[in-house]
Design a protein around this motif. Structure first.
Motif, PDB file in Angstrom:
ATOM      1  N   LEU A  44       0.827  -1.213   0.000  1.00 43.68           N
ATOM      2  CA  LEU A  44       0.000   0.000   0.000  1.00 43.68           C
ATOM      3  C   LEU A  44       0.854   1.253   0.000  1.00 43.68           C
ATOM      4  O   LEU A  44       0.551   2.233  -0.676  1.00 43.68           O
ATOM      5  N   ARG A  45       1.929   1.245   0.771  1.00 45.87           N
ATOM      6  CA  ARG A  45       2.792   2.425   0.874  1.00 45.87           C
ATOM      7  C   ARG A  45       3.506   2.701  -0.455  1.00 45.87           C
ATOM      8  O   ARG A  45       3.755   3.852  -0.800  1.00 45.87           O
ATOM      9  N   CYS A  46       3.810   1.651  -1.190  1.00 49.17           N
ATOM     10  CA  CYS A  46       4.410   1.847  -2.522  1.00 49.17           C
ATOM     11  C   CYS A  46       3.374   2.391  -3.501  1.00 49.17           C
ATOM     12  O   CYS A  46       3.678   3.274  -4.307  1.00 49.17           O
ATOM     13  N   ILE A  47       2.150   1.875  -3.427  1.00 49.31           N
ATOM     14  CA  ILE A  47       1.095   2.338  -4.324  1.00 49.31           C
ATOM     15  C   ILE A  47       0.822   3.822  -4.114  1.00 49.31           C
ATOM     16  O   ILE A  47       0.560   4.561  -5.066  1.00 49.31           O
ATOM     17  N   SER A  48       0.907   4.277  -2.853  1.00 45.63           N
ATOM     18  CA  SER A  48       0.648   5.684  -2.534  1.00 45.63           C
ATOM     19  C   SER A  48       1.917   6.524  -2.530  1.00 45.63           C
ATOM     20  O   SER A  48       1.879   7.703  -2.185  1.00 45.63           O
ATOM     21  N   PHE A  49       3.040   5.905  -2.902  1.00 44.19           N
ATOM     22  CA  PHE A  49       4.334   6.589  -2.997  1.00 44.19           C
ATOM     23  C   PHE A  49       4.838   7.113  -1.657  1.00 44.19           C
ATOM     24  O   PHE A  49       5.656   8.031  -1.602  1.00 44.19           O
ATOM     25  N   LEU A  50       4.387   6.495  -0.565  1.00 44.56           N
ATOM     26  CA  LEU A  50       4.985   6.767   0.732  1.00 44.56           C
ATOM     27  C   LEU A  50       6.290   5.996   0.879  1.00 44.56           C
ATOM     28  O   LEU A  50       7.133   6.347   1.692  1.00 44.56           O
ATOM     29  N   GLU A  51       6.432   4.936   0.104  1.00 46.45           N
ATOM     30  CA  GLU A  51       7.703   4.217  -0.077  1.00 46.45           C
ATOM     31  C   GLU A  51       8.010   4.199  -1.565  1.00 46.45           C
ATOM     32  O   GLU A  51       7.090   4.130  -2.389  1.00 46.45           O
TER      33      GLU A  51
END
Length: 242
Positions: A44-51
């Protein structure tokens, strides 16, 4: 409507996400389940570019890009079409519930304050928090804070809302009020990707269940079929432990 292809992410030598493909249709509720440490939150964090992903492509509505080389402008454009509900609420402590919900509209979208206030009140009513509009986060229970956070995630009229274990920080007696709001959103046709340990919610509200373990999607399908007749031994073992 949302499509992710060949997503990979490592932390040092530890590959946490190993070539995941995920697709979400308009109006679909996707529950992402699996053991702790399986990579669900990182996805999820990659999808939202938090990672930052190490590899992958993303498409959201008409927006599309490489997840590694995507520009800040592209990230901003994609995020404008996403809502995100965190485990720990992440509300502004110095703002009222109303101001927290208004913030995405007045700050990110430069919406007129009068229009933003009206929409924020509508959303607070939707999550049953209109009577607490003037309250600050410190004056609210955890369940109430999370409902305000859900209203905030809806404020920008996103194409998809991502939920990362939205009830994990709540006492058991407060979990139900948040899940009830999420079930209502599902019935209203809100597109949702929900990382959750709440199997009853996944069974009742999800159109599709995605089972992850060890950074891989092992199985996905409609909720009824998954819980009644899982296709993989790994999914069966997971369900037996519940």
């Amino acid at each position: 409507m949302l499509e992710v292809k060949e997503l990979r992410k490592s932390f040092g030598s530890n590959e946490v996400i190993r070539g995941i493909d995920l697709s979400v249709k308009d109006g679909e509720v996707v529950a992402v389940i699996g053991p702790s440490g399986s990579g669900k939150t990182t996805m999820l964090r990659c999808i939202s570019f938090l990672e930052k992903a190490d590899h992958g492509r993303i498409r959201l509505d008409a927006l599309e890009g490489d997840m590694v080389t995507v520009s800040r402008k592209q990230i901003h454009e994609i995020r404008m079409h996403m809502g995100f509900v965190f485990q720990a609420f992440n509300l502004f402590a110095n703002k009222s519930a109303l101001d927290n919900v208004m913030a995405p509209m007045t700050i990110a979208r430069k919406t007129d304050k009068g229009i933003a206030r009206e929409r924020a009140m509508t959303l607070l009513k939707k999550v049953g928090m209109e009577q607490r509009a003037a309250y600050y986060p410190g004056q609210l229970s955890g369940g109430q804070q999370q409902r305000v956070a859900i209203a905030r995630a809806l404020a920008s009229d996103p194409s998809v809302v991502l939920f990362d274990e939205p009830t994990s920080a709540l006492d058991p007696e407060l979990t139900g009020e948040v899940l009830d709001v999420m079930k209502q959103l599902a019935e209203d046709g809100t597109t949702m990707v929900v990382v959750t340990h709440e199997m009853q919610f996944a069974r009742e509200a999800a159109d599709k269940v995605v089972f992850m373990d060890n950074g891989v999607i092992w199985e996905e399908g409609d909720a009824g079929s998954f819980f009644e007749q899982p296709k993989t031994e790994r999914a069966l073992q997971f369900l037996r432990k519940l």
